[in-house]
Design an enzyme around this catalytic site. Sequence first.
Site, mmCIF file in Angstrom:
data_model
loop_
_atom_site.group_PDB
_atom_site.id
_atom_site.type_symbol
_atom_site.label_atom_id
_atom_site.label_comp_id
_atom_site.label_asym_id
_atom_site.label_seq_id
_atom_site.Cartn_x
_atom_site.Cartn_y
_atom_site.Cartn_z
ATOM 1 N N ARG A 1 18.529 21.755 -0.237
ATOM 2 C CA ARG A 1 18.553 20.283 -0.204
ATOM 3 C C ARG A 1 19.208 19.726 -1.455
ATOM 4 O O ARG A 1 18.839 20.066 -2.575
ATOM 5 C CB ARG A 1 17.132 19.739 -0.089
ATOM 6 C CG ARG A 1 16.437 20.151 1.166
ATOM 7 C CD ARG A 1 16.921 19.355 2.360
ATOM 8 N NE ARG A 1 15.790 18.962 3.175
ATOM 9 C CZ ARG A 1 15.200 17.773 3.056
ATOM 10 N NH1 ARG A 1 15.639 16.888 2.203
ATOM 11 N NH2 ARG A 1 14.172 17.495 3.815
ATOM 12 N N HIS B 1 0.387 -17.019 6.798
ATOM 13 C CA HIS B 1 0.652 -15.591 6.934
ATOM 14 C C HIS B 1 -0.526 -14.802 7.500
ATOM 15 O O HIS B 1 -0.503 -13.575 7.488
ATOM 16 C CB HIS B 1 1.112 -14.961 5.614
ATOM 17 C CG HIS B 1 2.236 -15.708 4.964
ATOM 18 N ND1 HIS B 1 3.432 -15.953 5.607
ATOM 19 C CD2 HIS B 1 2.341 -16.313 3.751
ATOM 20 C CE1 HIS B 1 4.221 -16.647 4.794
ATOM 21 N NE2 HIS B 1 3.577 -16.890 3.674
ATOM 22 N N PRO C 1 0.772 -1.207 0.000
ATOM 23 C CA PRO C 1 0.000 0.000 0.000
ATOM 24 C C PRO C 1 0.817 1.278 0.000
ATOM 25 O O PRO C 1 1.720 1.441 0.801
ATOM 26 C CB PRO C 1 -0.769 -0.086 1.313
ATOM 27 C CG PRO C 1 -0.086 -1.116 2.119
ATOM 28 C CD PRO C 1 0.998 -1.718 1.315
ATOM 29 N N GLU C 2 0.454 2.167 -0.865
ATOM 30 C CA GLU C 2 0.799 3.566 -0.693
ATOM 31 C C GLU C 2 -0.471 4.206 -0.152
ATOM 32 O O GLU C 2 -1.434 3.517 0.159
ATOM 33 C CB GLU C 2 1.244 4.188 -2.018
ATOM 34 C CG GLU C 2 2.521 3.538 -2.547
ATOM 35 C CD GLU C 2 3.134 4.267 -3.724
ATOM 36 O OE1 GLU C 2 3.080 5.511 -3.722
ATOM 37 O OE2 GLU C 2 3.657 3.610 -4.623
ATOM 38 N N ARG D 1 5.292 -10.722 4.211
ATOM 39 C CA ARG D 1 6.661 -10.239 4.431
ATOM 40 C C ARG D 1 6.869 -9.666 5.831
ATOM 41 O O ARG D 1 7.985 -9.359 6.188
ATOM 42 C CB ARG D 1 7.031 -9.204 3.357
ATOM 43 C CG ARG D 1 7.480 -9.856 2.081
ATOM 44 C CD ARG D 1 7.725 -8.846 0.984
ATOM 45 N NE ARG D 1 9.009 -8.168 1.125
ATOM 46 C CZ ARG D 1 9.451 -7.265 0.266
ATOM 47 N NH1 ARG D 1 8.714 -6.931 -0.778
ATOM 48 N NH2 ARG D 1 10.612 -6.700 0.440
#
Length: 290
Positions: A171, A110, A21-22, A129
Site C-alpha cells: 500500500r 436542527h 463523533p469518532e 450539518r
Amino acid sequence: MVGDLTNGPRPGAGFAPLSMPELPEVETTRRGLAPAVVGRRIAAVSIYDRRLRWPVPRALERNLAGRAIDALDRRSKYLLFRLGGDTLIVHLGMTGSLRRYPAAPRRSPHDHVDVLLDDGSTLRYHDPRRFGAILWVAGDAAGHPLLASLGPEPFDPHFDAESLYRETRGRRQSIKQALMGNHLVVGVGNIYASESLFRAGIRPTRAAGRLTRRDAAALVDTVRSTLADAIARGGTTLRDYVDSRGEPGTFQFDCAVYDREGLPCPRCATAVRAVRQGGRSTYFCPRCQR
DNA sequence: CTTTGCACCTGTTGGC
DNA sequence: TGCCAACAGGTGCAAA
C-alpha cells in the site's frame, strides 16, 4: 467565551447539543443511552426534518411505533437499535447528537426526530450539518451495504499485528489515511489517528506498506489504548460534543499532538507540526515519529 | 483493484 | 466593527 454574552444561542436554552463523533463519542453515547432505553417500548415518533445524508424514511413512524427496544449495539460509528429482528441504524455524522430527556424539551433549530418512549422520556436526534443518517433495516443489519465492507472493530481479536501487517503490504497510501479508511480497522477518525500514530512513534505520512511488523504491533496496541482512554474520559470535546445527557468529554486535555501545532511535544518538547492529508489536518512530532 | 478528490451542509473563527 | 475565506470530529461516491 465572551461571545456567549453577545451572540450566544438564546439565553436559557444554554447549550445547543452538537457533537462530532469518532468511535469513543459514539460509544459514550451508546453507554449513556442503553440503560435508559433497552426494554422500553416506543410510544410515538415525531419527524420534524427528514433532510439528512439520506432522507429519513417515510415509514419510520409506522415501523417503530409500538416496538420494544431489545438492545442498543454499535458497529463502527453506527448505533444499532434492535427491535425484534429488525434494526434502526443511526449515524451521527459530524454534528449529530442523540440525547435523552426525561420529558420532551422545547424544540430548537436542527432538531430532526423525536422518539417518545413509554416512560415519557424522549430521544432526540439533532444534526445541524445533516451529515448523519437514520435508516431502517428489516432484519439484521449486518449485510447492509453500509456495514458489509467494514473492517474489524478495534477491540476485536481479529484486529491484530499480523493482519495489519499483511493488509498493508504494497500500500502506497499514507498510514494515517489508511487507518481512517474503515478497512484496516473501524472507528479511527481524525483525532485518534493522529494520537494513535504519535503513541506508536510512526509518522502519519509514511506509506502504509512501509510499516514494519514491529510498527504494526505497536499501532494495534496504541489504537486500542488511545480509544480506550478516550472512552474512559467520555470522549473528546473540542467545540461542542456532548453525550446523551449533555455532558462534554475531557479527552482533549489528554491529546498529545492533536490541535497542538507549535506547542511542545509532551515527550521531547519539540514543536508539534501540522500538515494536511486528504484535506484533513494531521498533527505529529517530527522527532518522536519516524 | 487502489487512491484521490469532491460532495454533502451549517456554524465558528481568524485575518484583513 | 464587518466581511469573507478557511476550517470543523465523516464518509459515500465518481473518476483517475
